[in-house]
Design an enzyme around this catalytic site. Structure first.
Site, mmCIF file in Angstrom:
data_model
loop_
_atom_site.group_PDB
_atom_site.id
_atom_site.type_symbol
_atom_site.label_atom_id
_atom_site.label_comp_id
_atom_site.label_asym_id
_atom_site.label_seq_id
_atom_site.Cartn_x
_atom_site.Cartn_y
_atom_site.Cartn_z
ATOM 1 N N ARG A 174 -30.384 92.597 36.110
ATOM 2 C CA ARG A 174 -30.107 93.701 37.064
ATOM 3 C C ARG A 174 -29.826 93.133 38.634
ATOM 4 O O ARG A 174 -30.858 92.495 38.642
ATOM 5 C CB ARG A 174 -30.654 94.502 36.909
ATOM 6 C CG ARG A 174 -31.284 94.867 35.982
ATOM 7 C CD ARG A 174 -30.539 96.155 35.020
ATOM 8 N NE ARG A 174 -30.583 96.161 33.423
ATOM 9 C CZ ARG A 174 -32.069 96.591 33.132
ATOM 10 N NH1 ARG A 174 -32.936 97.270 33.482
ATOM 11 N NH2 ARG A 174 -31.767 96.485 31.297
ATOM 12 N N HIS A 204 -42.150 86.514 48.401
ATOM 13 C CA HIS A 204 -41.257 88.206 48.235
ATOM 14 C C HIS A 204 -39.751 86.435 47.640
ATOM 15 O O HIS A 204 -39.508 86.340 48.886
ATOM 16 C CB HIS A 204 -40.973 89.067 48.495
ATOM 17 C CG HIS A 204 -42.212 90.147 48.970
ATOM 18 N ND1 HIS A 204 -42.820 90.673 48.167
ATOM 19 C CD2 HIS A 204 -42.536 89.551 50.437
ATOM 20 C CE1 HIS A 204 -43.800 91.283 47.723
ATOM 21 N NE2 HIS A 204 -43.637 90.981 49.535
ATOM 22 N N ALA A 264 -43.140 95.562 44.625
ATOM 23 C CA ALA A 264 -43.711 97.084 44.563
ATOM 24 C C ALA A 264 -45.136 97.540 44.719
ATOM 25 O O ALA A 264 -44.989 97.934 45.830
ATOM 26 C CB ALA A 264 -42.705 98.592 44.231
ATOM 27 N N PRO A 314 -44.203 94.465 38.724
ATOM 28 C CA PRO A 314 -43.569 94.919 37.981
ATOM 29 C C PRO A 314 -41.862 95.257 38.153
ATOM 30 O O PRO A 314 -41.397 94.494 39.557
ATOM 31 C CB PRO A 314 -43.919 96.212 38.720
ATOM 32 C CG PRO A 314 -44.612 96.761 39.914
ATOM 33 C CD PRO A 314 -45.120 94.956 39.784
ATOM 34 N N ASN A 315 -41.214 94.987 36.862
ATOM 35 C CA ASN A 315 -39.894 95.152 36.931
ATOM 36 C C ASN A 315 -39.372 93.158 37.347
ATOM 37 O O ASN A 315 -38.084 93.071 37.026
ATOM 38 C CB ASN A 315 -39.219 95.678 38.621
ATOM 39 C CG ASN A 315 -39.772 97.037 37.481
ATOM 40 O OD1 ASN A 315 -39.749 98.003 35.893
ATOM 41 N ND2 ASN A 315 -39.746 97.715 38.599
ATOM 42 N N ASN A 357 -45.994 87.253 43.835
ATOM 43 C CA ASN A 357 -44.764 88.554 44.434
ATOM 44 C C ASN A 357 -45.200 89.801 43.858
ATOM 45 O O ASN A 357 -44.957 89.626 42.069
ATOM 46 C CB ASN A 357 -43.467 88.066 44.236
ATOM 47 C CG ASN A 357 -42.661 88.443 44.291
ATOM 48 O OD1 ASN A 357 -43.002 89.953 44.651
ATOM 49 N ND2 ASN A 357 -40.906 89.007 43.389
ATOM 50 N N GLU A 391 -48.427 85.341 49.710
ATOM 51 C CA GLU A 391 -48.029 87.183 49.434
ATOM 52 C C GLU A 391 -46.568 85.962 49.181
ATOM 53 O O GLU A 391 -46.521 85.412 50.787
ATOM 54 C CB GLU A 391 -47.996 87.625 50.126
ATOM 55 C CG GLU A 391 -47.232 89.216 50.455
ATOM 56 C CD GLU A 391 -46.990 90.453 51.501
ATOM 57 O OE1 GLU A 391 -47.874 90.518 51.285
ATOM 58 O OE2 GLU A 391 -45.879 90.856 51.254
HETATM 59 O O1 CA2 Z 1 -38.232 90.529 47.333
HETATM 60 C C1 CA2 Z 1 -39.306 90.710 46.334
HETATM 61 O O2 CA2 Z 1 -39.028 89.664 45.833
HETATM 62 C C2 CA2 Z 1 -39.839 92.169 45.898
HETATM 63 O O3 CA2 Z 1 -41.084 91.958 45.886
HETATM 64 C C3 CA2 Z 1 -39.307 92.451 44.859
HETATM 65 C C4 CA2 Z 1 -39.840 94.206 44.470
HETATM 66 C C5 CA2 Z 1 -39.690 95.082 45.670
HETATM 67 O O4 CA2 Z 1 -39.960 96.169 44.858
HETATM 68 C C6 CA2 Z 1 -40.486 94.268 46.674
HETATM 69 O O5 CA2 Z 1 -39.928 95.014 47.817
HETATM 70 C C7 CA2 Z 1 -39.234 92.970 46.955
HETATM 71 C C8 CA2 Z 1 -39.003 94.363 43.719
HETATM 72 C C9 CA2 Z 1 -39.419 93.346 41.956
HETATM 73 C C10 CA2 Z 1 -37.645 94.443 41.034
HETATM 74 O O6 CA2 Z 1 -37.446 93.276 40.660
HETATM 75 C C11 CA2 Z 1 -36.119 93.237 39.904
HETATM 76 C C12 CA2 Z 1 -34.993 92.035 39.856
HETATM 77 C C13 CA2 Z 1 -34.227 92.665 39.178
HETATM 78 C C14 CA2 Z 1 -33.290 94.193 38.664
HETATM 79 C C15 CA2 Z 1 -34.164 95.033 39.317
HETATM 80 C C16 CA2 Z 1 -35.629 94.774 40.201
#
Ligand code: CA2
Length: 155
Positions: free
Chosen positions: A18, A100, A77, A10-11, A74, A98
């Protein structure tokens, strides 16, 4: 041929658009290009996907397992919340790394715990888009080693 499914949760579709101070300026399409370039040099086939929906990720992990492919994930969340993803990885035959972008251990404490790490071969975090390339290299090596171990010895 070794095949690897690179799955994004997600995201991650927002990458590069962002929070550039946390996640950098590369888009997910840029990351996919880098992954495909590296895969070309390793001779690995790539399926690259993103979804905001947990069930899609579960389906794709099962699909990778059924095809004999490896997984680099990846999970965003869902890493910190999803028993469904953990069960999918544990239940599929797909060796999984896994990854990140950010160093989750240097961030909020709710990001320090991963439900999928215990069922993954290993975890790579904190290297930005390079985490994807390191994850690909790691899963490739694991799969080559496992294929060699599975071959009957000639002497
Ligand atoms: O650091 C990572 O790759 C994460 O998996 C990214 C997740 C976060 O919840 C994990 O704890 C760590 C969040 C992905 C959200 O990605 C965005 C990218 C740009 C703008 C907003 C969100």
């Amino acid at each position: 041929m070794i095949n690897v499914h690179v799955l994004n949760g997600p995201n991650l579709n927002l990458l590069g658009r962002r929070e550039p101070d946390v996640y950098g300026r590369m888009t997910l399409a840029d990351v996919e290009r880098l992954v495909r370039e590296k895969a070309g040099s390793l001779g690995v086939g790539i399926t690259f996907r993103q979804s905001n929906h947990e069930g899609h990720l579960v389906d794709w992990i099962q699909e990778a397992g059924a095809q004999g492919a490896g997984v680099v994930i990846n999970a965003g969340a869902y890493t910190h919340t999803s028993i469904a993803l953990r069960d999918a990885i544990a239940g599929s035959a797909a060796p999984t790394v896994e990854i990140h972008l950010s160093n989750v251990h240097a961030r909020e404490s709710f990001r320090h715990h991963s439900l999928i790490a215990p069922v993954s071969v290993g975890v790579i975090c904190g290297f930005g888009p390079m985490s994807y390339l390191l994850g690909l290299e790691a899963i490739h090596r694991v799969m080559v080693e496992r294929a060699q171990e599975a071959k009957p010895s000639t002497h």
